[in-house]
Design a protein around this motif. Structure first.
Motif, PDB file in Angstrom:
ATOM      1  N   UNK A  57      30.737  43.447  -7.631  1.00  0.00           N
ATOM      2  CA  UNK A  57      32.239  43.040  -8.184  1.00  0.00           C
ATOM      3  C   UNK A  57      32.479  41.935  -7.146  1.00  0.00           C
ATOM      4  N   UNK A  58      33.346  41.465  -7.630  1.00  0.00           N
ATOM      5  CA  UNK A  58      34.506  40.115  -6.352  1.00  0.00           C
ATOM      6  C   UNK A  58      35.011  41.268  -5.029  1.00  0.00           C
ATOM      7  N   UNK A  59      34.887  40.136  -4.320  1.00  0.00           N
ATOM      8  CA  UNK A  59      35.473  40.799  -2.713  1.00  0.00           C
ATOM      9  C   UNK A  59      37.256  40.505  -2.977  1.00  0.00           C
ATOM     10  N   UNK A  60      37.824  41.663  -3.018  1.00  0.00           N
ATOM     11  CA  UNK A  60      39.294  41.044  -2.665  1.00  0.00           C
ATOM     12  C   UNK A  60      40.052  41.017  -1.565  1.00  0.00           C
ATOM     13  N   UNK A  61      40.721  39.692  -1.094  1.00  0.00           N
ATOM     14  CA  UNK A  61      41.049  38.847  -0.124  1.00  0.00           C
ATOM     15  C   UNK A  61      42.072  38.995  -0.551  1.00  0.00           C
ATOM     16  N   UNK A  62      43.402  38.622   1.015  1.00  0.00           N
ATOM     17  CA  UNK A  62      44.713  38.353   0.897  1.00  0.00           C
ATOM     18  C   UNK A  62      44.515  36.599   0.662  1.00  0.00           C
ATOM     19  N   UNK A  63      45.194  36.338  -0.028  1.00  0.00           N
ATOM     20  CA  UNK A  63      45.697  35.048  -0.366  1.00  0.00           C
ATOM     21  C   UNK A  63      45.768  34.471   1.503  1.00  0.00           C
ATOM     22  N   UNK A  64      45.422  33.342   1.575  1.00  0.00           N
ATOM     23  CA  UNK A  64      44.914  32.452   2.489  1.00  0.00           C
ATOM     24  C   UNK A  64      43.581  31.738   3.112  1.00  0.00           C
ATOM     25  N   UNK A  65      43.606  31.486   4.119  1.00  0.00           N
ATOM     26  CA  UNK A  65      42.280  30.515   4.425  1.00  0.00           C
ATOM     27  C   UNK A  65      41.890  32.258   5.387  1.00  0.00           C
ATOM     28  N   UNK A  66      39.777  31.876   4.820  1.00  0.00           N
ATOM     29  CA  UNK A  66      39.187  32.536   5.730  1.00  0.00           C
ATOM     30  C   UNK A  66      37.864  32.407   5.510  1.00  0.00           C
TER      31      UNK A  66
END
Length: 257
Positions: A85-94
Motif C-alpha cells: 500500500x502507499x507509504x504515508x508521509x507528512x506534507x512537505x519535502x522528503x
C-alpha cells in the motif's frame, strides 16, 4: 494487543489528539481493514480517516520500477517493491531513495497535502558495445615435411651415385679378368673370381638404379610438398592432414589442405 479493534481505535484516536497525523492515519487504515462489529465506531473511524487524509501525503512507487527495489524515506527503510500500500508521509519535502542492485536514485521529493506522489527508478541496460574479436594471427607452414623428404631423397641419390661408381669399378675389374683369359679353363679359380665380379657388378648396378629412382622420387615429393604447404607464406591457421608413405616408385605424399 493491536489485533483487537477497540484497542487499535483508541490508539489511533490518541495519536490524532496529540497531532501525530501520519501515525493516526496508518492506525485508522489498519482498523478499517478489520472485521467491524461496532457500526458507530466504524463510522467514526471513517470520519477521522477522511479528515487525516487531508493532512498527509502518500507516496507510491511506479509499477515500472523493478521488483525488489528498496524504498528508503528520510533514512528509514520503507520496504521493497511491490509495496502492499502507499507509504504515508507528512506534507512537505522528503528525501527518497530507490535502490536496486547497483542502481540508485536519490532525490528530494515534494509531497503536497492530500495528494499521492509516484516515484520511479528507471533501470536501463547499459548500451552493448560490440566486441570485435582480435584478428586471428596467421601462421606459416612447416618446412619439416619438405625437409624430411628432401633429406631422404638426397640420401637415395647419394646411394645411387655410390653404387654406380662401385658398379663401374667392378665392371672394369671383371672385364680385365675376362680379357686376361681367366676363363680359359672354366673350372679354374680365376674364372670363378671373374664370374663373381661380374655378378657383383650387376647387383651394384641394380642398387644404383634403385637409389637414383627412390632418391629422385623423394626429391620430387619434397618439391611438391613445399609448393603445397608454401612454408614461406603466412595464412590462416588450419590443420593440415598430410601423410607420407613409401610406394613402388620410392615415395608418396597426400593429405587435405
Amino acid at each position: 494487543m493491536l489485533k483487537f479493534p477497540g484497542v487499535l481505535f483508541n490508539l489511533a484516536r490518541a495519536e490524532m489528539t496529540v497531532g501525530h497525523d501520519v501515525e493516526a492515519y496508518k492506525l485508522f487504515r489498519d482498523f478499517l481493514k478489520m472485521p467491524q462489529t461496532d457500526l458507530d465506531r466504524s463510522m467514526l473511524a471513517r470520519k477521522y480517516y477522511g479528515e487525516l487524509a487531508k493532512k498527509v501525503s502518500l507516496v507510491t512507487v511506479s509499477a515500472q520500477t523493478p521488483k525488489g527495489t528498496k524504498v528508503i524515506i528520510d533514512g528509514v527503510d520503507a520496504g521493497e517493491t511491490p509495496l502492499a500500500e502507499p507509504i504515508v508521509v507528512s506534507a512537505g519535502t522528503h528525501d527518497i531513495v530507490l535502490r536496486y542492485a547497483d542502481k540508485e536514485k536519490k532525490s528530494p521529493v515534494s509531497c503536497p497535502l492530500s495528494q499521492t506522489v509516484t516515484v520511479e527508478l528507471e533501470v536501463k541496460e547499459d548500451p552493448k558495445v560490440p566486441i570485435t574479436p582480435p584478428a586471428e594471427k596467421g601462421e606459416k607452414g612447416s618446412w619439416l615435411v619438405p625437409g624430411v623428404l628432401a633429406g631422404v631423397g638426397v640420401v637415395g641419390l647419394g646411394v645411387g651415385i655410390g653404387l654406380g661408381a662401385a658398379s663401374g669399378s667392378s665392371a672394369s675389374d671383371a672385364k680385365a679378368l675376362f680379357q686376361g683369359g681367366a676363363c680359359a679353363d672354366l673350372g679354374s679359380a680365376n674364372c670363378q673370381a671373374a664370374k663373381d665380379k661380374e655378378s657383383s657388378t650387376s647387383g651394384l648396378a641394380t642398387g644404383s638404379v634403385i637409389g637414383y629412382v627412390a632418391g629422385g622420387a623423394f626429391v620430387a615429393a619434397a618439391v611438391i610438398s613445399a609448393v603445397v604447404i608454401a612454408p614461406w607464406k603466412e595464412r590462416p591457421r588450419k590443420n593440415l592432414g598430410l601423410w607420407v608413405a613409401p610406394s613402388l616408385s620410392g615415395g608418396a605424399i597426400g593429405g587435405s589442405f
